[in-house]
Design an enzyme around this catalytic site. Structure first.
Site, PDB file in Angstrom:
ATOM      1  CG  ASP A 137      -8.758  -0.520   1.864  1.00 55.33           C
ATOM      2  OD1 ASP A 137      -9.496  -1.514   1.991  1.00 55.33           O
ATOM      3  OD2 ASP A 137      -8.106  -0.039   2.808  1.00 55.33           O
TER       4      ASP A 137
ATOM      5  CG  MET B 105     -12.079  -4.559   5.799  1.00 56.49           C
ATOM      6  SD  MET B 105     -10.595  -5.510   5.483  1.00 56.49           S
ATOM      7  CE  MET B 105     -10.418  -6.375   7.034  1.00 56.49           C
TER       8      MET B 105
ATOM      9  N   GLY C  34       0.823  -1.206   0.000  1.00 58.72           N
ATOM     10  CA  GLY C  34       0.000   0.000   0.000  1.00 58.72           C
ATOM     11  C   GLY C  34       0.860   1.260   0.000  1.00 58.72           C
TER      12      GLY C  34
END
Ligand code: F6P
Length: 366
Positions: A152, A194, A104
């Site tokens: 995400d 999430m 990430g």
């Protein structure tokens, strides 16, 4: 003949194993030698058996594996200079001066910092007597290439991060399962998904499953959201709907940044609309499991491109990140993408939601 290291870092995401497989095999196909760094940055800091040379057959079958088979970790030691010095020493020992990192934004920022410090780390290895001037001569530059692995879909500048479509698929499938029981009992379900700072999963699951109402961090509901939500849900019921689905991103909040939780929403639906309501927190089933076809394809094409980017790089090239934009695999400067991502998150913290939404819209239209 370059020695190229590949590692996964931060939260795992479906498709990370495909990345490792693609990097290992493209590296071999390019006449170079691949190494896997186990357990993320911890493996770099610890060295030894944590950095292993990989063969073609070592990654056989990895295309359909979930999670990351080389492990990942959140590593405190790498945040300290002493840890990074060990990491640099371990890379020199294995002869590696190029790293492909799938993680990430935090993991990629750390990587770029490491690259920036590399010359001074080399000097320190020599001045502390750990390595001779001769030994570090061919390691004057560290080459870093980033791949974004995150369920995400929270990085600016790429249409999709590796793992987000697998996660979205699992959420939709879970909601389909819940729908059957909700319909049977005429119940309402509040589903928490999430997405700490980014509402992409909640938003797209809402669209894909026909949710009645969703809550996402970038676009908090109006001040009287309780009335608004209850009246929309009541209207849908009056139109004959037997079930109600409300999706709450885990980072959802109101205009004043007060957290909106699934339990708060459940209580409202029960008390104000009179619905028999249950909460389901999907949790880590959203993150594990095999990657969907799209993520396998994305991770494989991006892994191949990452090796090509390593081989093309000069010391002057800024660290690239491999993105997908309008179905094309492209390279972008890593730090620009991370800065734009942080800008959106910063705007949410400053409660400038319009700017945050503009930032997200810009991502889609870039
Ligand atoms: O990968 C990002 C993410 O999925 C977030 O949406 C979530 O808040 C977080 O990971 C949870 O991660 P962990 O349980 O590993 O701390």
């Amino acid at each position: 003949n370059k020695n190229i290291g590949v590692m996964t870092s931060g939260g795992d995401a479906p498709g990370m194993c495909c990345v490792v497989r693609a990097v290992v095999r493209q590296t071999i196909a390019s006449g170079c030698t691949p190494f896997a760094v186990y357990e993320g940055y911890q493996g770099l800091v610890d060295g030894g058996d944590m950095i292993k040379q990989m063969a073609w057959e070592d990654v056989r079958g990895w295309v359909s594996e979930g999670g990351t088979l080389i492990g990942t970790a959140r590593c405190k030691a790498f945040m300290e200079r002493a840890g990074r010095l060990n990491a640099a020493n371990n890379l020199v020992e294995k002869g590696i001066d190029a790293l492909i990192i799938c993680g990430g934004d935090g993991s990629l920022t750390g990587a770029d910092k490491f690259r920036g410090e590399w010359p001074s780390l080399m000097n320190e290895l020599v001045s502390s007597g750990k390595r001779t001037e001769e030994a570090v001569k061919r390691f004057r530059h560290l080459n870093i290439v980033g791949l974004v692995g995150s369920i995400d879909n929270d990085l600016s500048g790429t249409d999709a991060t590796i793992g987000c479509y697998s996660s979205l698929q699992r959420i939709c499938q879970s909601i389909d399962f819940i729908d059957a029981t909700a319909f049977s009992h005429q119940r309402a379900f509040v589903i928490e998904v999430m997405g700490r700072h980014c509402g992409w999963l909640a938003l797209m699951a809402g669209v894909s499953c026909g949710a009645d109402f969703i809550f996402i961090p970038e676009n908090p509901p109006s001040e009287n959201w309780e009335d608004e939500m209850c009246s929309i849900v009541s209207k849908h019921r009056a139109m004959g709907k037997r079930k109600t689905t409300v999706i709450v991103a885990e980072g959802a909040h109101d205009m004043k940044l007060n957290k909106i939780t699934a339990v708060m929403v459940k209580d409202l639906l029960a008390q104000r609309v009179g619905l028999d309501t249950r909460v389901t927190t999907l949790g880590h089933v959203q993150r594990g499991g095999p990657p969907c076809a799209y993520d396998r394809m994305l991770a494989t094409l991006q892994g191949v491109e990452a090796v090509k980017a390593v081989l093309d790089a000069t010391p002057e090239t800024p660290s690239p990140i491999i993105c997908i934009v309008e179905n094309k695999i492209v390279r972008k400067p890593m730090l620009d993408a991370i800065a734009k991502t942080n800008e959106v998150a910063g705007n949410i913290e400053k409660m400038d939601f319009e700017a945050a939404m503009r930032g997200r819209d810009a991502e889609f239209s870039e």
